[in-house]
Design a protein around this motif. Structure first.
Motif, PDB file in Angstrom:
ATOM      1  N   LEU A 256      35.908  33.269  37.085  1.00 45.02           N
ATOM      2  CA  LEU A 256      35.195  32.071  36.638  1.00 45.02           C
ATOM      3  C   LEU A 256      33.695  32.259  36.816  1.00 45.02           C
ATOM      4  O   LEU A 256      32.912  31.924  35.925  1.00 45.02           O
ATOM      5  CB  LEU A 256      35.679  30.843  37.411  1.00 45.02           C
ATOM      6  N   GLY A 257      33.305  32.801  37.956  1.00 39.47           N
ATOM      7  CA  GLY A 257      31.893  33.101  38.192  1.00 39.47           C
ATOM      8  C   GLY A 257      31.355  34.103  37.186  1.00 39.47           C
ATOM      9  O   GLY A 257      30.202  34.006  36.757  1.00 39.47           O
ATOM     10  N   LEU A 258      32.178  35.066  36.805  1.00 39.26           N
ATOM     11  CA  LEU A 258      31.774  36.064  35.813  1.00 39.26           C
ATOM     12  C   LEU A 258      31.475  35.411  34.460  1.00 39.26           C
ATOM     13  O   LEU A 258      30.465  35.724  33.820  1.00 39.26           O
ATOM     14  CB  LEU A 258      32.867  37.116  35.668  1.00 39.26           C
TER      15      LEU A 258
ATOM     16  N   VAL B 170      27.653  45.494  28.500  1.00 44.88           N
ATOM     17  CA  VAL B 170      28.743  46.457  28.664  1.00 44.88           C
ATOM     18  C   VAL B 170      29.313  46.391  30.081  1.00 44.88           C
ATOM     19  O   VAL B 170      30.540  46.405  30.273  1.00 44.88           O
ATOM     20  CB  VAL B 170      28.263  47.888  28.315  1.00 44.88           C
ATOM     21  N   LEU B 171      28.441  46.288  31.074  1.00 44.80           N
ATOM     22  CA  LEU B 171      28.926  46.202  32.453  1.00 44.80           C
ATOM     23  C   LEU B 171      29.659  44.887  32.721  1.00 44.80           C
ATOM     24  O   LEU B 171      30.665  44.870  33.431  1.00 44.80           O
ATOM     25  CB  LEU B 171      27.774  46.389  33.434  1.00 44.80           C
ATOM     26  N   PHE B 172      29.176  43.793  32.150  1.00 41.77           N
ATOM     27  CA  PHE B 172      29.879  42.522  32.301  1.00 41.77           C
ATOM     28  C   PHE B 172      31.257  42.583  31.654  1.00 41.77           C
ATOM     29  O   PHE B 172      32.249  42.116  32.223  1.00 41.77           O
ATOM     30  CB  PHE B 172      29.078  41.370  31.682  1.00 41.77           C
ATOM     31  N   LEU B 173      31.337  43.164  30.468  1.00 42.23           N
ATOM     32  CA  LEU B 173      32.632  43.279  29.795  1.00 42.23           C
ATOM     33  C   LEU B 173      33.570  44.206  30.556  1.00 42.23           C
ATOM     34  O   LEU B 173      34.774  43.939  30.656  1.00 42.23           O
ATOM     35  CB  LEU B 173      32.441  43.757  28.360  1.00 42.23           C
ATOM     36  N   ALA B 174      33.035  45.304  31.098  1.00 44.39           N
ATOM     37  CA  ALA B 174      33.860  46.214  31.890  1.00 44.39           C
ATOM     38  C   ALA B 174      34.379  45.519  33.147  1.00 44.39           C
ATOM     39  O   ALA B 174      35.554  45.666  33.514  1.00 44.39           O
ATOM     40  CB  ALA B 174      33.053  47.458  32.266  1.00 44.39           C
ATOM     41  N   LEU B 175      33.514  44.754  33.792  1.00 42.74           N
ATOM     42  CA  LEU B 175      33.925  44.022  34.989  1.00 42.74           C
ATOM     43  C   LEU B 175      34.988  42.982  34.643  1.00 42.74           C
ATOM     44  O   LEU B 175      35.970  42.822  35.371  1.00 42.74           O
ATOM     45  CB  LEU B 175      32.712  43.368  35.649  1.00 42.74           C
ATOM     46  N   GLY B 176      34.812  42.298  33.537  1.00 41.26           N
ATOM     47  CA  GLY B 176      35.810  41.321  33.106  1.00 41.26           C
ATOM     48  C   GLY B 176      37.148  41.965  32.792  1.00 41.26           C
ATOM     49  O   GLY B 176      38.205  41.449  33.175  1.00 41.26           O
ATOM     50  N   ALA B 177      37.123  43.101  32.116  1.00 45.31           N
ATOM     51  CA  ALA B 177      38.363  43.793  31.783  1.00 45.31           C
ATOM     52  C   ALA B 177      39.066  44.293  33.043  1.00 45.31           C
ATOM     53  O   ALA B 177      40.288  44.131  33.199  1.00 45.31           O
ATOM     54  CB  ALA B 177      38.068  44.957  30.847  1.00 45.31           C
ATOM     55  N   LEU B 178      38.307  44.895  33.944  1.00 43.20           N
ATOM     56  CA  LEU B 178      38.918  45.425  35.163  1.00 43.20           C
ATOM     57  C   LEU B 178      39.469  44.327  36.064  1.00 43.20           C
ATOM     58  O   LEU B 178      40.529  44.491  36.667  1.00 43.20           O
ATOM     59  CB  LEU B 178      37.912  46.279  35.925  1.00 43.20           C
ATOM     60  N   THR B 179      38.767  43.212  36.160  1.00 39.24           N
ATOM     61  CA  THR B 179      39.284  42.126  36.990  1.00 39.24           C
ATOM     62  C   THR B 179      40.521  41.493  36.355  1.00 39.24           C
ATOM     63  O   THR B 179      41.405  41.017  37.064  1.00 39.24           O
ATOM     64  CB  THR B 179      38.213  41.057  37.263  1.00 39.24           C
ATOM     65  N   GLY B 180      40.586  41.506  35.034  1.00 38.65           N
ATOM     66  CA  GLY B 180      41.787  41.032  34.355  1.00 38.65           C
ATOM     67  C   GLY B 180      42.979  41.946  34.611  1.00 38.65           C
ATOM     68  O   GLY B 180      44.096  41.486  34.883  1.00 38.65           O
ATOM     69  N   ILE B 181      42.763  43.246  34.534  1.00 41.01           N
ATOM     70  CA  ILE B 181      43.826  44.209  34.829  1.00 41.01           C
ATOM     71  C   ILE B 181      44.246  44.109  36.286  1.00 41.01           C
ATOM     72  O   ILE B 181      45.427  44.173  36.620  1.00 41.01           O
ATOM     73  CB  ILE B 181      43.362  45.638  34.473  1.00 41.01           C
ATOM     74  N   LEU B 182      43.261  43.945  37.163  1.00 41.00           N
ATOM     75  CA  LEU B 182      43.537  43.777  38.585  1.00 41.00           C
ATOM     76  C   LEU B 182      44.362  42.517  38.831  1.00 41.00           C
ATOM     77  O   LEU B 182      45.313  42.525  39.616  1.00 41.00           O
ATOM     78  CB  LEU B 182      42.225  43.725  39.365  1.00 41.00           C
ATOM     79  N   GLY B 183      44.007  41.429  38.160  1.00 36.91           N
ATOM     80  CA  GLY B 183      44.763  40.190  38.295  1.00 36.91           C
ATOM     81  C   GLY B 183      46.192  40.332  37.830  1.00 36.91           C
ATOM     82  O   GLY B 183      47.121  39.793  38.441  1.00 36.91           O
TER      83      GLY B 183
ATOM     84  N   THR C  81      35.910  48.109  40.663  1.00 39.14           N
ATOM     85  CA  THR C  81      35.290  46.804  40.439  1.00 39.14           C
ATOM     86  C   THR C  81      34.097  46.600  41.370  1.00 39.14           C
ATOM     87  O   THR C  81      33.041  46.118  40.949  1.00 39.14           O
ATOM     88  CB  THR C  81      36.333  45.686  40.650  1.00 39.14           C
ATOM     89  N   GLY C  82      34.242  46.980  42.626  1.00 47.07           N
ATOM     90  CA  GLY C  82      33.141  46.849  43.580  1.00 47.07           C
ATOM     91  C   GLY C  82      31.937  47.680  43.187  1.00 47.07           C
ATOM     92  O   GLY C  82      30.795  47.223  43.271  1.00 47.07           O
ATOM     93  N   VAL C  83      32.186  48.903  42.720  1.00 45.34           N
ATOM     94  CA  VAL C  83      31.084  49.782  42.307  1.00 45.34           C
ATOM     95  C   VAL C  83      30.390  49.232  41.066  1.00 45.34           C
ATOM     96  O   VAL C  83      29.153  49.193  40.997  1.00 45.34           O
ATOM     97  CB  VAL C  83      31.600  51.220  42.070  1.00 45.34           C
ATOM     98  N   ILE C  84      31.162  48.782  40.094  1.00 48.87           N
ATOM     99  CA  ILE C  84      30.565  48.230  38.870  1.00 48.87           C
ATOM    100  C   ILE C  84      29.748  46.982  39.193  1.00 48.87           C
ATOM    101  O   ILE C  84      28.652  46.794  38.655  1.00 48.87           O
ATOM    102  CB  ILE C  84      31.641  47.945  37.810  1.00 48.87           C
ATOM    103  N   PHE C  85      30.252  46.138  40.074  1.00 50.82           N
ATOM    104  CA  PHE C  85      29.491  44.943  40.433  1.00 50.82           C
ATOM    105  C   PHE C  85      28.200  45.306  41.153  1.00 50.82           C
ATOM    106  O   PHE C  85      27.157  44.694  40.912  1.00 50.82           O
ATOM    107  CB  PHE C  85      30.343  43.992  41.274  1.00 50.82           C
ATOM    108  N   LEU C  86      28.245  46.304  42.018  1.00 55.38           N
ATOM    109  CA  LEU C  86      27.034  46.752  42.712  1.00 55.38           C
ATOM    110  C   LEU C  86      26.004  47.287  41.714  1.00 55.38           C
ATOM    111  O   LEU C  86      24.817  46.953  41.802  1.00 55.38           O
ATOM    112  CB  LEU C  86      27.370  47.815  43.752  1.00 55.38           C
ATOM    113  N   VAL C  87      26.448  48.071  40.752  1.00 57.68           N
ATOM    114  CA  VAL C  87      25.542  48.572  39.712  1.00 57.68           C
ATOM    115  C   VAL C  87      24.973  47.418  38.898  1.00 57.68           C
ATOM    116  O   VAL C  87      23.786  47.398  38.556  1.00 57.68           O
ATOM    117  CB  VAL C  87      26.264  49.602  38.807  1.00 57.68           C
ATOM    118  N   LEU C  88      25.799  46.431  38.606  1.00 55.67           N
ATOM    119  CA  LEU C  88      25.349  45.258  37.856  1.00 55.67           C
ATOM    120  C   LEU C  88      24.284  44.489  38.620  1.00 55.67           C
ATOM    121  O   LEU C  88      23.287  44.052  38.037  1.00 55.67           O
ATOM    122  CB  LEU C  88      26.546  44.362  37.551  1.00 55.67           C
ATOM    123  N   ILE C  89      24.446  44.355  39.919  1.00 47.91           N
ATOM    124  CA  ILE C  89      23.434  43.674  40.738  1.00 47.91           C
ATOM    125  C   ILE C  89      22.120  44.447  40.716  1.00 47.91           C
ATOM    126  O   ILE C  89      21.041  43.859  40.586  1.00 47.91           O
ATOM    127  CB  ILE C  89      23.939  43.491  42.186  1.00 47.91           C
ATOM    128  N   ILE C  90      22.201  45.761  40.835  1.00 40.72           N
ATOM    129  CA  ILE C  90      20.985  46.588  40.810  1.00 40.72           C
ATOM    130  C   ILE C  90      20.272  46.462  39.479  1.00 40.72           C
ATOM    131  O   ILE C  90      19.044  46.306  39.425  1.00 40.72           O
ATOM    132  CB  ILE C  90      21.336  48.053  41.135  1.00 40.72           C
TER     133      ILE C  90
END
Length: 141
Positions: free
Chosen positions: A53-55, A81-94, A123-132
């Motif tokens: 939801l936050g994403l 691209v990073l937001f979409l990748a994070l969304g896809a990975l969190t969906g697969i994780l869910g 997911t953690g690595v992609i989110f860290l890259v997204l923050i940077i």
């Protein structure tokens, strides 16, 4: 109006901060057994939903803010691209978490544990890259 969207964007980023802790929390799953493992995974599943939801909120508010700012095309493409990748990975994780939660005794968790741990780490690595990237957009000017 920009201040409202900036507040929503930062609030959603704080909500998504769960993804930085997720690799460490999912590693803890293997130390638990049975009902405790099932209960802890259920909490992680609920937190993943809140992170998703936050994403969505962050993606929409960030789109508005990027439209009002002066950012490079490379930065915008990379962010999307990073937001979409994070969304896809969190969906697969869910989906993996939901599959592991089908049996209340926790017997299905062992089969999905490797997938949950690896997706959590990615997911953690992609989110860290997204923050940077969000913190230092001038690196891409």
């Amino acid at each position: 109006m920009i201040q409202v969207f900036l507040f929503l964007h930062v609030l959603a980023a704080i909500l998504m901060g769960f993804y930085l802790m997720l690799p460490f929390l999912s590693a803890r799953l293997s130390a638990l057994k049975g009902q405790a493992q099932h209960g802890f995974l259920h909490v992680l599943f609920s937190a993943n939903r809140a992170g998703q939801l936050g994403l969505v909120i962050s993606f929409l508010s960030g789109g508005y803010l990027a439209g009002k700012g002066h950012y490079s095309i490379v930065w915008m493409i990379l962010a999307v691209v990073l937001f979409l990748a994070l969304g896809a990975l969190t969906g697969i994780l869910g989906k993996a978490m939901r599959g592991a939660l089908t049996d209340e005794s926790g017997s299905q968790i062992a089969g999905k544990l490797g997938k949950i741990k690896s997706l959590s780490s990615i997911t953690g690595v992609i989110f860290l890259v997204l923050i940077i990237i969000m913190k230092f957009p001038n690196w891409f000017m």
